[in-house]
Design a protein around this motif. Structure first.
Motif, PDB file in Angstrom:
ATOM      1  N   ILE A  51       0.840  -1.312  -0.064  1.00 46.92           N
ATOM      2  CA  ILE A  51      -0.011   0.061  -0.114  1.00 46.92           C
ATOM      3  C   ILE A  51       0.844   1.396  -0.024  1.00 46.92           C
ATOM      4  O   ILE A  51       0.046   2.301  -0.166  1.00 46.92           O
ATOM      5  CB  ILE A  51      -1.216   0.129   1.204  1.00 46.92           C
ATOM      6  CG1 ILE A  51      -0.260   0.109   2.539  1.00 46.92           C
ATOM      7  CG2 ILE A  51      -1.938  -1.137   1.117  1.00 46.92           C
ATOM      8  CD1 ILE A  51      -1.184   0.293   3.660  1.00 46.92           C
ATOM      9  N   VAL A  52       2.060   1.179   0.131  1.00 49.29           N
ATOM     10  CA  VAL A  52       2.792   2.345  -0.069  1.00 49.29           C
ATOM     11  C   VAL A  52       3.065   3.141  -1.324  1.00 49.29           C
ATOM     12  O   VAL A  52       3.164   2.258  -2.436  1.00 49.29           O
ATOM     13  CB  VAL A  52       4.416   1.916   0.405  1.00 49.29           C
ATOM     14  CG1 VAL A  52       5.338   3.136   0.250  1.00 49.29           C
ATOM     15  CG2 VAL A  52       4.404   1.452   1.959  1.00 49.29           C
ATOM     16  N   PRO A  53       2.686   4.029  -1.406  1.00 47.91           N
ATOM     17  CA  PRO A  53       2.295   4.984  -2.772  1.00 47.91           C
ATOM     18  C   PRO A  53       3.655   4.814  -3.732  1.00 47.91           C
ATOM     19  O   PRO A  53       3.473   5.011  -4.719  1.00 47.91           O
ATOM     20  CB  PRO A  53       1.985   6.216  -2.492  1.00 47.91           C
ATOM     21  CG  PRO A  53       2.200   6.517  -0.926  1.00 47.91           C
ATOM     22  CD  PRO A  53       2.421   5.288  -0.283  1.00 47.91           C
ATOM     23  N   VAL A  54       4.694   4.707  -3.032  1.00 49.04           N
ATOM     24  CA  VAL A  54       6.050   4.711  -3.944  1.00 49.04           C
ATOM     25  C   VAL A  54       6.390   3.346  -3.875  1.00 49.04           C
ATOM     26  O   VAL A  54       6.856   2.669  -2.919  1.00 49.04           O
ATOM     27  CB  VAL A  54       7.074   5.598  -3.366  1.00 49.04           C
ATOM     28  CG1 VAL A  54       8.385   5.588  -4.028  1.00 49.04           C
ATOM     29  CG2 VAL A  54       6.612   7.203  -3.204  1.00 49.04           C
ATOM     30  N   TYR A  58      13.687  -4.536  -3.781  1.00 53.38           N
ATOM     31  CA  TYR A  58      13.934  -5.603  -2.681  1.00 53.38           C
ATOM     32  C   TYR A  58      15.286  -5.516  -2.475  1.00 53.38           C
ATOM     33  O   TYR A  58      15.918  -6.331  -1.806  1.00 53.38           O
ATOM     34  CB  TYR A  58      13.511  -7.079  -2.980  1.00 53.38           C
ATOM     35  CG  TYR A  58      12.090  -7.004  -2.821  1.00 53.38           C
ATOM     36  CD1 TYR A  58      11.402  -7.572  -1.679  1.00 53.38           C
ATOM     37  CD2 TYR A  58      11.199  -6.894  -3.898  1.00 53.38           C
ATOM     38  CE1 TYR A  58      10.274  -7.536  -1.485  1.00 53.38           C
ATOM     39  CE2 TYR A  58       9.831  -7.134  -3.779  1.00 53.38           C
ATOM     40  CZ  TYR A  58       9.169  -7.279  -2.659  1.00 53.38           C
ATOM     41  OH  TYR A  58       7.875  -7.476  -2.492  1.00 53.38           O
ATOM     42  N   GLU A  59      16.013  -4.708  -3.125  1.00 54.47           N
ATOM     43  CA  GLU A  59      17.401  -4.530  -2.862  1.00 54.47           C
ATOM     44  C   GLU A  59      17.713  -4.146  -1.606  1.00 54.47           C
ATOM     45  O   GLU A  59      16.801  -3.433  -0.801  1.00 54.47           O
ATOM     46  CB  GLU A  59      18.175  -3.364  -3.791  1.00 54.47           C
ATOM     47  CG  GLU A  59      18.143  -3.952  -5.291  1.00 54.47           C
ATOM     48  CD  GLU A  59      16.690  -3.573  -5.865  1.00 54.47           C
ATOM     49  OE1 GLU A  59      15.989  -2.717  -5.359  1.00 54.47           O
ATOM     50  OE2 GLU A  59      16.407  -4.187  -6.985  1.00 54.47           O
ATOM     51  N   PRO A  60      18.853  -4.101  -1.091  1.00 47.60           N
ATOM     52  CA  PRO A  60      19.293  -3.765   0.364  1.00 47.60           C
ATOM     53  C   PRO A  60      18.788  -2.313   0.886  1.00 47.60           C
ATOM     54  O   PRO A  60      18.301  -2.064   1.903  1.00 47.60           O
ATOM     55  CB  PRO A  60      20.556  -3.919   0.639  1.00 47.60           C
ATOM     56  CG  PRO A  60      21.081  -5.426  -0.402  1.00 47.60           C
ATOM     57  CD  PRO A  60      20.019  -4.689  -1.693  1.00 47.60           C
ATOM     58  N   ARG A  61      18.957  -1.408  -0.102  1.00 51.22           N
ATOM     59  CA  ARG A  61      18.653  -0.186   0.227  1.00 51.22           C
ATOM     60  C   ARG A  61      17.363   0.445   0.405  1.00 51.22           C
ATOM     61  O   ARG A  61      16.977   0.805   1.392  1.00 51.22           O
ATOM     62  CB  ARG A  61      19.571   0.852  -0.610  1.00 51.22           C
ATOM     63  CG  ARG A  61      18.763   1.147  -2.089  1.00 51.22           C
ATOM     64  CD  ARG A  61      19.587   2.071  -2.997  1.00 51.22           C
ATOM     65  NE  ARG A  61      19.273   2.067  -4.261  1.00 51.22           N
ATOM     66  CZ  ARG A  61      19.003   0.991  -5.219  1.00 51.22           C
ATOM     67  NH1 ARG A  61      20.191   0.167  -5.182  1.00 51.22           N
ATOM     68  NH2 ARG A  61      18.662   0.914  -6.312  1.00 51.22           N
ATOM     69  N   ASP A  62      16.638  -0.144  -0.449  1.00 47.48           N
ATOM     70  CA  ASP A  62      15.090  -0.408  -0.387  1.00 47.48           C
ATOM     71  C   ASP A  62      14.691  -1.102   0.790  1.00 47.48           C
ATOM     72  O   ASP A  62      13.619  -0.537   1.394  1.00 47.48           O
ATOM     73  CB  ASP A  62      14.467  -0.808  -1.833  1.00 47.48           C
ATOM     74  CG  ASP A  62      14.576   0.051  -2.727  1.00 47.48           C
ATOM     75  OD1 ASP A  62      14.942   1.359  -2.826  1.00 47.48           O
ATOM     76  OD2 ASP A  62      14.587  -0.383  -4.199  1.00 47.48           O
ATOM     77  N   ARG A  63      15.337  -2.140   1.273  1.00 46.45           N
ATOM     78  CA  ARG A  63      14.799  -2.902   2.254  1.00 46.45           C
ATOM     79  C   ARG A  63      15.081  -2.222   3.401  1.00 46.45           C
ATOM     80  O   ARG A  63      14.111  -1.914   4.522  1.00 46.45           O
ATOM     81  CB  ARG A  63      15.296  -4.148   2.344  1.00 46.45           C
ATOM     82  CG  ARG A  63      14.878  -5.388   1.529  1.00 46.45           C
ATOM     83  CD  ARG A  63      15.640  -6.610   1.874  1.00 46.45           C
ATOM     84  NE  ARG A  63      15.131  -7.562   0.823  1.00 46.45           N
ATOM     85  CZ  ARG A  63      13.911  -8.377   0.892  1.00 46.45           C
ATOM     86  NH1 ARG A  63      13.157  -8.408   2.098  1.00 46.45           N
ATOM     87  NH2 ARG A  63      13.537  -9.401   0.155  1.00 46.45           N
TER      88      ARG A  63
END
Length: 187
Positions: A51-54, A58-63
């Motif tokens: 539900i997050v709009p952006v 799954y890369e470490p920085r996004d996680r």
């Protein structure tokens, strides 16, 4: 229903690798607490991600960005007087440390199971490689392609396999919460 007190707010941060049973156990804990007259807020990492709009990868920085978001959302809800159950991989020492320092009534639960067990769980087989069949894992799986920073000082460790069922795991968490509720000033 009991009046809301300091003992009724706080956070249960249920962490561990994909497929270990975090969401299932968190749902059972929420059901038990609701039956006891409490009204917990359940945050599930997979559902929040959806539900997050952006969109996040799954890369470490996004996680890490998502884990920080879950931590800050949990903090915001707890400081408004809620009891929050957060089921998330979020295996980052930085996040665990921030939670412990900033979230009142923080209870960290590390759920774990051997990778052989996780490999066989319904819906999670693609997360983990299987050397016997040659099946490769999906990319960016924590603990496979990305280093898992397992908790250093969890309040509760649950080995969620073998004789431990989701119901038993939920019972253990509720027991700890109940004990803390009886003595809200102790931590």
């Amino acid at each position: 229903m009991e009046p809301v007190t300091e003992a009724h707010c706080g956070a249960v941060w249920i962490t561990g690798m994909s497929g270990v049973g975090k969401s299932t156990v968190a749902r059972l804990v929420a059901d038990r607490l609701t039956a006891m007259g409490r009204c917990p807020i359940l945050l599930d990492g997979d559902r929040l991600r959806a539900i997050v709009p952006v969109p996040m990868g799954y890369e470490p920085r996004d996680r890490l960005r998502m884990a920080r978001f879950y931590a800050q959302l949990t903090h915001e809800l707890v400081t408004q007087g809620h009891l929050v159950l957060c089921a998330t991989v979020s295996l980052f020492h930085e996040v665990h440390g921030w939670n412990r320092a900033n979230i009142p009534g923080y209870l960290e639960v590390w759920m774990r199971a051997p990778i052989e067990e996780l490999r066989g769980r319904a819906g999670k087989a693609d997360f983990y490689p299987d050397p016997t069949t040659g099946r490769r894992a999906l990319p960016h799986v924590v603990g496979v392609h990305t280093t898992a920073e397992f908790p250093r000082s969890s309040d509760l460790v649950i080995d969620n396999h073998g004789a431990t069922t989701a119901d038993l795991a939920a019972d253990r968490i509720v027991e700890v919460l109940t004990a803390r509720g009886a003595h809200p000033a102790e931590r």
